[in-house]
Write a protein that holds these residues in place. Structure first.
Motif, PDB file in Angstrom:
ATOM      1  N   TRP A  79       1.073  -1.159   0.045  1.00  0.00           N
ATOM      2  CA  TRP A  79       0.101   0.165  -0.021  1.00  0.00           C
ATOM      3  C   TRP A  79       0.831   1.276  -0.136  1.00  0.00           C
ATOM      4  N   PRO A  80       0.617   2.165  -0.709  1.00  0.00           N
ATOM      5  CA  PRO A  80       1.508   3.407  -0.802  1.00  0.00           C
ATOM      6  C   PRO A  80       1.073   4.298   0.447  1.00  0.00           C
ATOM      7  N   ILE A  81       1.869   5.289   0.761  1.00  0.00           N
ATOM      8  CA  ILE A  81       1.869   6.492   1.698  1.00  0.00           C
ATOM      9  C   ILE A  81       0.856   7.386   1.112  1.00  0.00           C
ATOM     10  N   LEU A  82      -0.530   7.495   1.813  1.00  0.00           N
ATOM     11  CA  LEU A  82      -1.341   8.490   1.348  1.00  0.00           C
ATOM     12  C   LEU A  82      -1.622   9.416   2.417  1.00  0.00           C
ATOM     13  N   PRO A  83      -1.405  10.666   2.110  1.00  0.00           N
ATOM     14  CA  PRO A  83      -1.771  12.049   2.984  1.00  0.00           C
ATOM     15  C   PRO A  83      -2.810  11.953   3.679  1.00  0.00           C
ATOM     16  N   SER A  84      -3.971  11.567   2.935  1.00  0.00           N
ATOM     17  CA  SER A  84      -5.328  11.728   3.546  1.00  0.00           C
ATOM     18  C   SER A  84      -5.750  10.143   3.997  1.00  0.00           C
ATOM     19  N   TYR A  85      -4.905   9.335   4.211  1.00  0.00           N
ATOM     20  CA  TYR A  85      -5.015   8.232   4.767  1.00  0.00           C
ATOM     21  C   TYR A  85      -5.746   8.439   6.261  1.00  0.00           C
ATOM     22  N   LEU A  86      -6.650   7.731   6.701  1.00  0.00           N
ATOM     23  CA  LEU A  86      -7.059   7.742   8.099  1.00  0.00           C
ATOM     24  C   LEU A  86      -7.473   6.145   8.439  1.00  0.00           C
ATOM     25  N   PRO A  87      -6.857   5.751   9.832  1.00  0.00           N
ATOM     26  CA  PRO A  87      -7.306   4.203  10.095  1.00  0.00           C
ATOM     27  C   PRO A  87      -8.698   3.632   9.728  1.00  0.00           C
ATOM     28  N   TRP A  88      -8.484   2.309   9.141  1.00  0.00           N
ATOM     29  CA  TRP A  88      -9.841   1.839   9.156  1.00  0.00           C
ATOM     30  C   TRP A  88     -10.279   0.711   9.985  1.00  0.00           C
ATOM     31  N   LYS A  89      -9.199   0.405  10.682  1.00  0.00           N
ATOM     32  CA  LYS A  89      -9.555  -0.592  11.888  1.00  0.00           C
ATOM     33  C   LYS A  89     -10.198  -0.070  13.040  1.00  0.00           C
ATOM     34  N   LEU A  90     -11.405  -0.819  13.149  1.00  0.00           N
ATOM     35  CA  LEU A  90     -12.272  -0.227  14.405  1.00  0.00           C
ATOM     36  C   LEU A  90     -11.983  -0.582  15.673  1.00  0.00           C
ATOM     37  N   THR A  91     -11.790   0.440  16.629  1.00  0.00           N
ATOM     38  CA  THR A  91     -11.508   0.204  17.931  1.00  0.00           C
ATOM     39  C   THR A  91     -12.671  -0.065  18.519  1.00  0.00           C
ATOM     40  N   ASN A  92     -13.816   0.477  18.298  1.00  0.00           N
ATOM     41  CA  ASN A  92     -15.158   0.481  18.750  1.00  0.00           C
ATOM     42  C   ASN A  92     -16.101   0.674  17.852  1.00  0.00           C
ATOM     43  N   ALA A  93     -16.873  -0.160  17.372  1.00  0.00           N
ATOM     44  CA  ALA A  93     -17.840  -0.213  16.364  1.00  0.00           C
ATOM     45  C   ALA A  93     -19.062   0.975  16.636  1.00  0.00           C
ATOM     46  N   ALA A  94     -19.334   1.140  17.937  1.00  0.00           N
ATOM     47  CA  ALA A  94     -20.135   2.057  18.554  1.00  0.00           C
ATOM     48  C   ALA A  94     -19.657   3.662  18.039  1.00  0.00           C
ATOM     49  N   ASP A  95     -18.392   3.794  17.725  1.00  0.00           N
ATOM     50  CA  ASP A  95     -17.997   5.107  17.194  1.00  0.00           C
ATOM     51  C   ASP A  95     -18.329   5.572  16.183  1.00  0.00           C
ATOM     52  N   VAL A  96     -18.997   4.422  15.242  1.00  0.00           N
ATOM     53  CA  VAL A  96     -19.211   4.994  13.633  1.00  0.00           C
ATOM     54  C   VAL A  96     -20.707   5.101  13.832  1.00  0.00           C
ATOM     55  N   ALA A  97     -21.173   6.116  13.790  1.00  0.00           N
ATOM     56  CA  ALA A  97     -22.849   6.662  13.843  1.00  0.00           C
ATOM     57  C   ALA A  97     -23.347   6.119  12.883  1.00  0.00           C
ATOM     58  N   PHE A  98     -24.437   5.670  12.731  1.00  0.00           N
ATOM     59  CA  PHE A  98     -25.584   5.509  11.512  1.00  0.00           C
ATOM     60  C   PHE A  98     -25.652   6.625  10.771  1.00  0.00           C
ATOM     61  N   ARG A  99     -25.307   6.514   9.561  1.00  0.00           N
ATOM     62  CA  ARG A  99     -25.488   7.375   8.419  1.00  0.00           C
ATOM     63  C   ARG A  99     -24.592   8.474   8.599  1.00  0.00           C
ATOM     64  N   GLU A 368      -8.604  10.319  -0.098  1.00  0.00           N
ATOM     65  CA  GLU A 368      -7.828   9.006   0.281  1.00  0.00           C
ATOM     66  C   GLU A 368      -7.852   8.199  -0.968  1.00  0.00           C
ATOM     67  N   PHE A 369      -9.107   7.867  -1.617  1.00  0.00           N
ATOM     68  CA  PHE A 369      -9.047   7.126  -2.778  1.00  0.00           C
ATOM     69  C   PHE A 369      -8.462   7.516  -4.108  1.00  0.00           C
ATOM     70  N   GLY A 370      -8.584   8.887  -4.085  1.00  0.00           N
ATOM     71  CA  GLY A 370      -8.192   9.663  -5.300  1.00  0.00           C
ATOM     72  C   GLY A 370      -6.651   9.544  -5.392  1.00  0.00           C
ATOM     73  N   GLU A 371      -6.055   9.811  -4.029  1.00  0.00           N
ATOM     74  CA  GLU A 371      -4.363   9.622  -3.907  1.00  0.00           C
ATOM     75  C   GLU A 371      -4.020   8.328  -4.274  1.00  0.00           C
ATOM     76  N   MET A 372      -4.933   7.291  -4.083  1.00  0.00           N
ATOM     77  CA  MET A 372      -4.779   5.903  -4.314  1.00  0.00           C
ATOM     78  C   MET A 372      -4.492   5.551  -5.830  1.00  0.00           C
ATOM     79  N   ILE A 373      -5.476   6.172  -6.425  1.00  0.00           N
ATOM     80  CA  ILE A 373      -5.516   6.142  -7.809  1.00  0.00           C
ATOM     81  C   ILE A 373      -4.292   6.694  -8.353  1.00  0.00           C
ATOM     82  N   VAL A 476     -12.391  12.749  -9.098  1.00  0.00           N
ATOM     83  CA  VAL A 476     -11.978  11.907  -7.890  1.00  0.00           C
ATOM     84  C   VAL A 476     -10.650  12.125  -7.682  1.00  0.00           C
ATOM     85  N   SER A 477      -9.888  12.118  -8.752  1.00  0.00           N
ATOM     86  CA  SER A 477      -8.305  12.023  -8.476  1.00  0.00           C
ATOM     87  C   SER A 477      -7.740  13.278  -8.592  1.00  0.00           C
ATOM     88  N   ALA A 478      -8.657  14.689  -8.549  1.00  0.00           N
ATOM     89  CA  ALA A 478      -8.149  15.936  -8.846  1.00  0.00           C
ATOM     90  C   ALA A 478      -7.493  16.244  -7.330  1.00  0.00           C
TER      91      ALA A 478
END
Length: 536
Positions: A79-99, A368-373, A476-478
């Motif tokens: 995986w490349p180093i991406l400036p806009s990357y934020l962690p994907w691993k969930l420490t607590n599922a409740a931290d991700v609010a619905f919608r 993050e995704f645009g940087e990935m491309i 999306v890649s701009a």
């Protein structure tokens, strides 16, 4: 005395060096020592390779049925180093609010469903390590699931569809139904090593029932949900039936596509594949297999750049087994597509700002995704866009032109702007007479450009102008400071690119037309105001 002291010190130094060497060897001998680590830095050196019996042209690692479980990351891209990357691993599922924005664009797959646990049976080695497993992660917000499994077998002969990957000219006139997969029961199988044939997992032979599919892989508005059909085909088998002609030892993702020649719909597929790889914690970029029979298309270049290798399911001879495989949701199930018919109240923001001040109504995931491309093609991802560039500001005019998209396409595209050439001439005249700054008008004839060149052109643009059309999805890649000017004819008044700009945090302007003709002076006036805001 001095000689004895020096001798003792030498012995101590040699002992310490030997101890350190043994520690390093033991650390890197573990194939999954970094599997679940969340980081934006480059991956560590790969673990030692498994012993292979053969390799194919696409670099995937093939072993015979009796080989070990080591994963050979030498064949996977980091995986490349991406400036806009934020962690994907969930420490607590409740931290991700619905919608919330994260539940729409990031890891909202918070409900883990353990469908088939690994067997603990002492049969076949005593540890149950040879048994298969299967689980899904469900998103309440997107109403879809990312599933993954181990010791999964694919039988291409039990999938009815065309071979796929052909040159378009060779299959002109082939119908879409021939390219979409139809799965026989048992087209996919997962190994369950328990010797108990009365186990609940062997009762009906199928991995999941209709109730599970309706709850966690619902059809929704999708008329033919091929990934649901694939999961419905999975059967549980024992070692006697689990016979493999070839193995994929490294993580692999399976993708089924519909509108594969359309850039907008393909970007939804790219995004779904990227998100699935991140949600399941793959430490390197996986191999990818298309479980469809579509012919080759120019957009395949980006698939190959993003992932470690690309193949078509029907291009294999014999059964294929996967040590770890991920089933990617359809592009129709992403927020990029769902946002066209339901409100997604999100705004783009920088990852830096979100690290300092988390906000449920903001996201950096599309950046993050645009940087990935861009990184996949080897371009810099650290530029925010040109500021007073010596070579001038690039004004990209994205155009539509005729090209052969797929076997059912006549090679003609529908015009969205009836006087496109007139607008281009007006822009070039304006640029040649602009006194404040140097302006370069870039004629964006994308249909006959390599994908890498298209992405480079987007990255170098200060302003992107274009009529509503799939080519505009490239925004999306701009880079973050790029300004978007969309010309929208009455017949194509749709929110695709306004939304992408909003979700990326790009400045967006629109010229809405009564028909398909635009007064060139109106475009020039709008552009003049935009470049004035850039300091020109």
């Amino acid at each position: 005395m001095n000689r004895i002291t020096h001798s003792n010190l030498l012995k101590i130094a040699l002992s310490l060096f030997l101890l350190n060497s043994i520690s390093v060897f033991l650390y890197f001998s573990s194939p999954y020592h970094n599997h679940h680590r969340e980081t934006t830095s480059a991956p560590p050196p790969p673990p030692p390779p498994a012993v292979a019996t053969s390799h194919d042209a696409n670099r995937h690692f093939l072993t015979d049925e009796h080989n070990n479980n080591n994963v050979n990351y030498n064949y996977l891209k980091p995986w490349p180093i991406l400036p806009s990357y934020l962690p994907w691993k969930l420490t607590n599922a409740a931290d991700v609010a619905f919608r919330s924005c994260e539940s729409h664009f990031g890891n909202g797959f918070t409900r883990r469903l353990n469908i088939l646990p690994p067997s603990s049976s002492p049969e076949h080695g005593g540890s149950g390590s040879g048994s298969g497993w299967f689980r899904c992660y469900y998103s309440e917000t997107l109403r879809s699931s990312i599933c993954e499994g181990g010791s999964v077998r694919m039988v291409p002969e039990m999938i009815r569809m065309s071979r796929g990957g052909e040159v378009i000219e060779e299959v002109i006139g082939r119908q879409e139904d021939e390219e979409l997969p139809e799965f026989q029961n048992g087209a996919f199988q997962v190994l369950f090593s328990s010797g108990d044939k009365n186990s609940k997992y062997f009762k009906n032979g199928k991995l999941v029932d209709d109730e599970f599919l309706d709850n966690y892989v619902p059809e929704g508005q999708i008329l033919r949900h091929t990934m649901r059909d694939l999961i419905d085909s999975i059967h549980i088998v024992d070692h006697q039936e689990f016979l493999c002609d070839q193995w994929y030892e490294e993580p692999t993702i399976l993708v089924t596509r519909f509108e594969y020649a359309n850039l907008f719909h393909t970007i939804t597929d790219w995004y779904s594949a990227y998100v699935s790889s991140r949600v399941t914690g793959l430490p390197y970029r996986p191999h990818l297999i298309f479980v469809d029979g579509h012919s080759r298309a120019p957009l395949e270049e980006t698939w190959k750049a993003l992932f470690s290798s690309v193949r078509y399911a029907k291009n294999f001879s014999g059964s294929v087994c996967f040590r770890h495989v991920v089933f990617v949701p359809l592009g129709y199930e992403t927020a990029l597509f769902k946002g066209l018919s339901e409100e997604i109240d999100c705004r783009g923001a920088s990852a830096h700002d979100l690290r300092q001040n988390p906000d449920d109504r903001k996201t950096a995931r599309l950046s993050e995704f645009g940087e990935m491309i861009r990184a996949a093609f080897g371009f810099s991802v650290n530029s925010h866009g040109p500021e007073n560039p010596v070579s001038g500001y690039n004004i990209l005019f994205v155009r539509r032109e005729d090209y052969l998209a797929h076997p059912r396409h006549g090679g003609k595209v529908e015009s969205r702007l009836s006087n496109e050439e007139e607008v281009l001439n007006a822009l070039q005249n304006w640029a040649s007479n602009h006194g404040e700054c140097k302006m370069n008008i870039v004629n964006g004839l994308f249909a006959h450009m390599a994908m890498k060149d298209q992405v480079r052109t987007i990255q170098e643009a200060s302003v992107i102008i274009g009529a509503h059309g799939a080519g505009m999805t490239h925004i999306v890649s701009a880079t973050p400071k790029t300004v978007i000017l969309e010309i929208i004819s009455r017949k194509f008044r749709r929110p695709h690119f306004q939304l992408i700009a909003q979700w990326k945090g790009l400045e967006y302007h629109a010229i809405n037309l009564a028909g398909s003709y635009v007064n060139p002076a109106v475009v020039v006036d709008k552009l003049s105001r935009i470049v004035k805001s850039l300091g020109c």
